[in-house]
Design an enzyme around this catalytic site. Structure first.
Site, PDB file in Angstrom:
ATOM      1  CE  LYS A   1      -8.824  -1.648   4.289  1.00 23.25           C
ATOM      2  NZ  LYS A   1      -8.926  -2.818   3.474  1.00 23.25           N
TER       3      LYS A   1
ATOM      4  CG  ASP B   1      -3.019   4.183   4.151  1.00 21.88           C
ATOM      5  OD1 ASP B   1      -4.084   4.081   4.793  1.00 21.88           O
ATOM      6  OD2 ASP B   1      -2.783   3.532   3.100  1.00 21.88           O
TER       7      ASP B   1
ATOM      8  CD1 TRP C   1      -2.352  -2.162   1.545  1.00 23.99           C
ATOM      9  CD2 TRP C   1      -3.073  -0.940  -0.187  1.00 23.99           C
ATOM     10  NE1 TRP C   1      -3.412  -2.824   0.969  1.00 23.99           N
ATOM     11  CE2 TRP C   1      -3.870  -2.093  -0.095  1.00 23.99           C
ATOM     12  CE3 TRP C   1      -3.340  -0.031  -1.211  1.00 23.99           C
ATOM     13  CZ2 TRP C   1      -4.916  -2.368  -0.972  1.00 23.99           C
ATOM     14  CZ3 TRP C   1      -4.386  -0.301  -2.100  1.00 23.99           C
ATOM     15  CH2 TRP C   1      -5.153  -1.450  -1.965  1.00 23.99           C
TER      16      TRP C   1
HETATM   17  N1  PLP Z   1      -4.437   1.779   2.151  1.00 22.90           N
HETATM   18  C1  PLP Z   1      -4.574   0.608   2.809  1.00 22.90           C
HETATM   19  C2  PLP Z   1      -3.710   0.337   3.993  1.00 22.90           C
HETATM   20  C3  PLP Z   1      -5.508  -0.336   2.368  1.00 22.90           C
HETATM   21  O1  PLP Z   1      -5.649  -1.502   3.013  1.00 22.90           O
HETATM   22  C4  PLP Z   1      -6.309  -0.035   1.256  1.00 22.90           C
HETATM   23  C5  PLP Z   1      -7.324  -0.982   0.747  1.00 22.90           C
HETATM   24  O2  PLP Z   1      -7.487  -2.083   1.194  1.00 22.90           O
HETATM   25  C6  PLP Z   1      -6.117   1.192   0.598  1.00 22.90           C
HETATM   26  C7  PLP Z   1      -5.180   2.064   1.093  1.00 22.90           C
HETATM   27  C8  PLP Z   1      -6.927   1.558  -0.609  1.00 22.90           C
HETATM   28  O3  PLP Z   1      -8.212   1.829  -0.218  1.00 22.90           O
HETATM   29  P1  PLP Z   1      -9.383   1.962  -1.325  1.00 22.90           P
HETATM   30  O4  PLP Z   1      -9.489   0.643  -1.992  1.00 22.90           O
HETATM   31  O5  PLP Z   1     -10.580   2.321  -0.500  1.00 22.90           O
HETATM   32  O6  PLP Z   1      -8.987   3.041  -2.254  1.00 22.90           O
END
Ligand code: PLP
Length: 363
Positions: free
Chosen positions: A193, A169, A99
């Site tokens: 989540k 994040d 991520w």
């Molecule tokens: N950041 C993290 C730590 C994630 O687990 C996720 C998605 O699972 C995201 C960002 C991306 O989120 P989204 O799919 O809502 O854009």
């Protein structure tokens, strides 16, 4: 109900879903549901202000921070962060999993990304802080507090020199423990989540970081524009904000973040203990110091037989109505996600099943 170990969208507490069900057609005697209601109505104003108050109360958010509810998910924030904050033309990124790596890819479209630690594709640890290379002109320092795919979690806020704003994040460990918001410039996390359904991302941003966006930054993700409009510059994801508000109330009712943290430690220990006591039948790749409380990737069996054993593990788990245990395709194996709504009892059922499956396989 199935026993849901999904990495997200993930389980929502039954108590919350029952309220949603009850109010779906008739919210508080209005004769219509939240999905059908104007985002400018008094009722929705109460919902969004209530959700904001819960975020502020739970995380003890200081006065000089805004709380925004935006669309575009965590991935939208991968672009929003550099578009809003990268005013020097560069930023520091610490990559500890897929991520944060995705965030780098997006940020590189808008400026220079300085890799704080050398590139690696084995995301099983956090590089030692004494080796991090910070750049003096970085607009911010970015990291992912919990890597959902690789199961690597920061135990605390990283310390960064030169008062560089820390951006985190927190999508997959949002509202699962207390944190000191004043140590951060910006935090963002999607709801799907620990606090609801997909479609809304909470952004907590320090006032002095507003108003530095690039001129091409779209207004819908411009923090200053959205904060001047109380997240109503455009139609917000009303229903998701409502569900998130209910989930936050549920957390408050069940002991707040101290309780969520305590439960997450109990739940993750149940699974890590089975792995550690399995004499190698189960293996968890992540450095023990950085093991995630939220997402536990693990392998079942070893050697040539592993693929067959893992298939059987999933099949047997499914028979017990335990779902979404398959690991991310980039990592393989299994992943158990233990967000707020997953109970200790459900986790214990998984731990018991794992022990029993191991004994059976070794017979
Ligand atoms: N950041 C993290 C730590 C994630 O687990 C996720 C998605 O699972 C995201 C960002 C991306 O989120 P989204 O799919 O809502 O854009």
């Amino acid at each position: 109900r199935a026993i849901n170990f999904s990495p997200g969208p993930a389980k929502i507490p039954d108590e919350v879903l029952h309220i949603v069900q009850e109010e779906l057609l008739n919210y508080h005697g209005q004769g219509l549901g939240v999905m059908e209601m104007s985002h400018r109505s008094k009722e929705f104003e109460e919902i969004i202000l209530g959700a904001e108050k819960s975020v502020r109360d739970l995380l003890n958010v200081p006065e000089n921070y805004k709380v925004l509810f935006l669309q575009g998910g965590g991935a939208g924030q991968f672009a929003a962060v550099p578009l809003n904050l990268m005013h020097t033309g560069s930023a520091d990124y610490l990559v500890t999993g897929s991520w944060s790596q995705s965030a780098v890819k997006e940020a590189e479209k808008y400026g220079k990304v300085n890799w704080v630690a050398p590139k690696s594709d084995k995301f099983v640890s956090i590089p030692d802080a004494s080796t991090w290379k910070h750049s003096p002109d970085a607009s911010y320092f970015y990291h992912c507090s919990n890597e959902t795919v690789h199961g690597v979690e920061f135990p605390e806020t990283p310390s960064v020199p030169n008062n560089t704003p820390v951006v985190a994040d927190i999508s997959s460990n949002f509202m699962s423990r207390k944190l000191d918001v004043s140590k951060y410039g910006l935090l963002f996390g999607g709801a799907q989540k620990n606090v609801g359904g997909a479609g809304v991302t909470a952004v907590i941003v320090r006032d002095d970081l507003l108003g530095k966006s690039r001129k091409e930054c779209p207004s819908v993700i411009d923090y200053k524009v959205q904060s001047a409009n109380s997240s109503l510059y455009n139609t917000p994801p009303c229903f998701n904000i409502y569900v998130m508000g209910l989930c936050l109330n549920w957390i408050q009712k069940h002991g707040g973040l101290d309780a969520m943290e305590d439960l997450s430690r109990q739940k993750s220990s149940l699974i890590y203990d089975v792995i550690d006591r399995s004499n190698g039948f189960y293996s968890a790749p992540v450095d023990r110091r950085y093991r995630s409380r939220m997402n536990i990737p693990f392998r079942v069996g070893t050697g040539a037989d592993q693929e067959r054993v893992e298939k059987e593990f999933l099949h047997e788990a499914q028979k017990l109505r335990m779902v979404s245990l398959k690991g991310h395709r980039s990592v393989g194996g299994m992943r158990a996600s233990l967000y707020n709504a997953v109970t200790v009892e459900e986790t214990r059922m998984l731990a018991d099943f794992m022990e029993e499956f191991r004994d059976r396989s070794l017979d």
